[in-house]
Motif scaffolding. Structure first.
Motif, PDB file in Angstrom:
ATOM      1  N   GLU A  27      29.380  54.158  23.555  1.00 16.40           N
ATOM      2  CA  GLU A  27      28.897  52.370  24.441  1.00 16.40           C
ATOM      3  C   GLU A  27      27.317  51.910  23.578  1.00 16.40           C
ATOM      4  OE1 GLU A  27      29.688  55.920  26.024  1.00 16.40           O
ATOM      5  OE2 GLU A  27      28.322  55.053  27.804  1.00 16.40           O
ATOM      6  N   LEU A  28      26.730  53.176  23.300  1.00 21.20           N
ATOM      7  CA  LEU A  28      25.318  52.518  22.976  1.00 21.20           C
ATOM      8  C   LEU A  28      25.713  52.254  21.239  1.00 21.20           C
ATOM      9  CD1 LEU A  28      22.533  51.464  23.820  1.00 21.20           C
ATOM     10  CD2 LEU A  28      21.609  53.856  23.242  1.00 21.20           C
ATOM     11  N   ASP A  29      26.440  52.790  20.284  1.00 23.57           N
ATOM     12  CA  ASP A  29      26.541  52.699  18.955  1.00 23.57           C
ATOM     13  C   ASP A  29      27.151  50.815  18.962  1.00 23.57           C
ATOM     14  OD1 ASP A  29      25.523  54.721  18.663  1.00 23.57           O
ATOM     15  OD2 ASP A  29      27.660  55.637  17.778  1.00 23.57           O
ATOM     16  N   ALA A  30      27.499  51.115  19.759  1.00 25.11           N
ATOM     17  CA  ALA A  30      28.412  49.385  20.079  1.00 25.11           C
ATOM     18  C   ALA A  30      27.554  48.344  20.148  1.00 25.11           C
ATOM     19  CB  ALA A  30      30.062  49.276  21.421  1.00 25.11           C
ATOM     20  N   PHE A  31      27.179  48.961  21.892  1.00 26.78           N
ATOM     21  CA  PHE A  31      26.092  47.851  21.332  1.00 26.78           C
ATOM     22  C   PHE A  31      24.830  47.259  20.700  1.00 26.78           C
ATOM     23  CE2 PHE A  31      21.543  46.850  23.500  1.00 26.78           C
ATOM     24  CZ  PHE A  31      21.631  45.287  23.945  1.00 26.78           C
TER      25      PHE A  31
END
Length: 504
Positions: A27-31
């Motif tokens: 999810e942090l990669d997505a952000f």
């Protein structure tokens, strides 16, 4: 620099909280992927591209004591930025479901992660619009030699992120971090408004595109937009390549680049922002000798800080990453990923820092074309190096995202070296005599610092991270300054005197 130091401390706190909450999870990669596109939009239209064109033109009005003309220019540019950023953001909002899987992060294969990236991107487009106006306001205040509130603006943005982490993330997850970024961008703008007091600001809704001053900004900005586009394409290539690498690579690059740019903010960007209006005013008044002296002193001072900063980050990268980030969801594997990227990013700190000064020397001469041509060539090489070095690192059994960081450092070194050679041939030139006096003392003191750090790390292998990291900073910094002082470095004498004068 003091204001930016405070901003850096708050930024590091925000990064620590992000690492605790999300580590290097998908999810942090997505952000980070979504944030990259919103940052590209800001940089292309109203970030560094606009500032490099707006400040020299605005400062020329002020040098002529034509405040009314200066504010007509500022009002018109603000209206153009607002309309353009809103229109482009709307198009990207509509196209986001196609942009994410085909352009932004084609390496993401999970449908849920792709949908999350689309949702985050749509939220964070609001930051691009707000930052557009805030960046222009920052340029106005800098042109008036008002630096305190603009220097504190990044801290306000990070405070918004922290609020999102503490209040919104527990309810909304990663989306809370995105809304925190939106709130932070609003604070970034609002904190600068009091700086207009006493300047007599004048605003009117006008779009006189035939105004010669607006056309001048457009002419200066055009080449700079191309240059920024090339740089941002490189960042986008990094995201694309890292999205297909092991999970956490995108976030590891982002964390490492954040740590490196925290040092860059203090060492290169703060002096660069402060010296740009001075460059512009000196050249507007025909003071080429004063410009040469200011440029030489700025470059020498930045080199004095950047070389030991680069060496310190390289040698203490492990303790620094563990001290700042290793908690919560951020585990040892995450620390290894980030430290590896930081090693190669830190090698480019000197180049990035000097670039902040020398590029502004060209912009103050109202030449945005030369830095763009050189930057485009260097960043095109960066794309090729990114592909080649990521593949090479993979074949060697190393984390491939390190190759992306090394490519950035090598390309930046080539870019700044070329610009230094070119500006040396310009009227006003480059004060090489002053530069040589301090350069060799800086290099020798950095060698002594490296030996001291090597001895410190060898003597403290089993000590706590706090002892190794903080002790290394004190030992390395102390040895560096003492040796530089003994060798007669001008900066080693002047910096303590400057601090004591401000203290008094």
């Amino acid at each position: 620099m003091i204001g930016m130091a405070l901003s850096s401390v708050i930024g590091i706190l925000a990064t620590m909280l992000i690492s605790r909450a999300f580590g290097t999870k998908p999810e942090l990669d997505a952000f980070n992927a979504a944030n990259r596109l919103s940052e590209i939009l800001f940089s292309l239209i109203s970030g560094g591209a606009l500032a490099s064109a707006f400040i020299p033109t605005f400062a020329t009005f002020l040098a002529r004591e034509d405040d009314a003309g200066a504010w007509r220019l500022a009002a018109s540019i603000a209206n153009i930025v607002l309309l353009l950023m809103t229109a482009v953001s709307a198009v990207i909002w509509i196209a986001a479901p196609w942009l994410v899987p085909h352009l932004l992060a084609p390496g993401f294969t999970d449908a849920a992660q792709i949908a999350m990236t689309v949702g985050l991107l749509r939220i964070m487009l609001l930051t691009s619009i707000i930052f557009g106006l805030s960046g222009l306001l920052m340029g106005v205040l800098n042109a008036y030699q008002r630096f305190t509130l603009p220097a504190l603006a990044p801290a306000s943005y990070r405070l918004g992120q922290i609020l999102g982490l503490l209040v919104l993330v527990p309810r909304w997850g990663i989306y809370g971090l995105a809304w925190g970024a939106v709130f932070g961008s609003a604070l970034h703008f609002l904190i600068q408004i009091p700086g207009l007091r006493g300047l007599g600001p004048r605003y009117a809704w006008q779009l006189n595109l035939k105004d010669p001053a607006i056309r001048q900004v457009g002419r200066l900005m055009g080449p700079r937009v191309l240059g920024v586009a090339v740089v941002q394409i490189n960042f986008l290539v990094n995201i694309i390549l890292a999205s297909a690498q092991p999970v956490g690579s995108v976030s590891a690059l982002t964390y490492a680049f954040t740590i490196m740019t925290t040092a860059l903010l203090l060492i290169g960007q703060a002096p660069g922002i402060a010296v740009m209006p001075t460059f512009s005013t000196q050249l507007a008044r025909g003071q080429t000798d004063e410009f040469r002296s200011t440029l030489a002193r700025a470059l020498s001072g930045v080199f004095f800080l950047a070389l030991p900063g680069s060496l310190g980050l390289i040698m203490l990268r492990g303790p620094i990453v563990r001290l700042l980030l290793e908690r919560g969801a951020f585990d040892q594997h995450s620390a290894d990923l980030v430290a590896w990227a930081l090693l190669w990013f830190a090698a480019g700190l000197v180049g990035h820092s000097l670039l902040e000064i020398v590029a502004r020397g060209f912009y103050a001469q109202q030449d945005t074309r030369t830095p763009v041509i050189v930057g485009a060539a260097a960043m095109s090489l960066n794309v090729l190096l990114s592909l080649a070095l990521a593949a090479l690192f993979g074949r060697l059994g190393w984390f491939p995202h390190g190759g992306l960081a090394l490519a950035n450092s090598l390309a930046t070194a080539l870019e700044v070296s070329t610009l230094l050679l070119l500006i040396r041939r310009r009227p006003g030139g480059l004060g090489l005599g002053f530069l040589r006096r301090g350069m060799w003392a800086t290099i020798a003191a950095s060698v002594a610092m490296g030996l001291a750090l090597w001895g410190w790390l060898a003597a403290t292998p089993d000590r706590s991270t706090w002892v190794i990291g903080l002790g290394g900073v004190l030992v390395g910094g102390g040895v560096y300054w003492l040796v530089a002082r003994v060798l007669g470095s001008p900066e080693a004498r002047e910096i303590p005197r400057l601090l004591l004068r401000h203290r008094g």
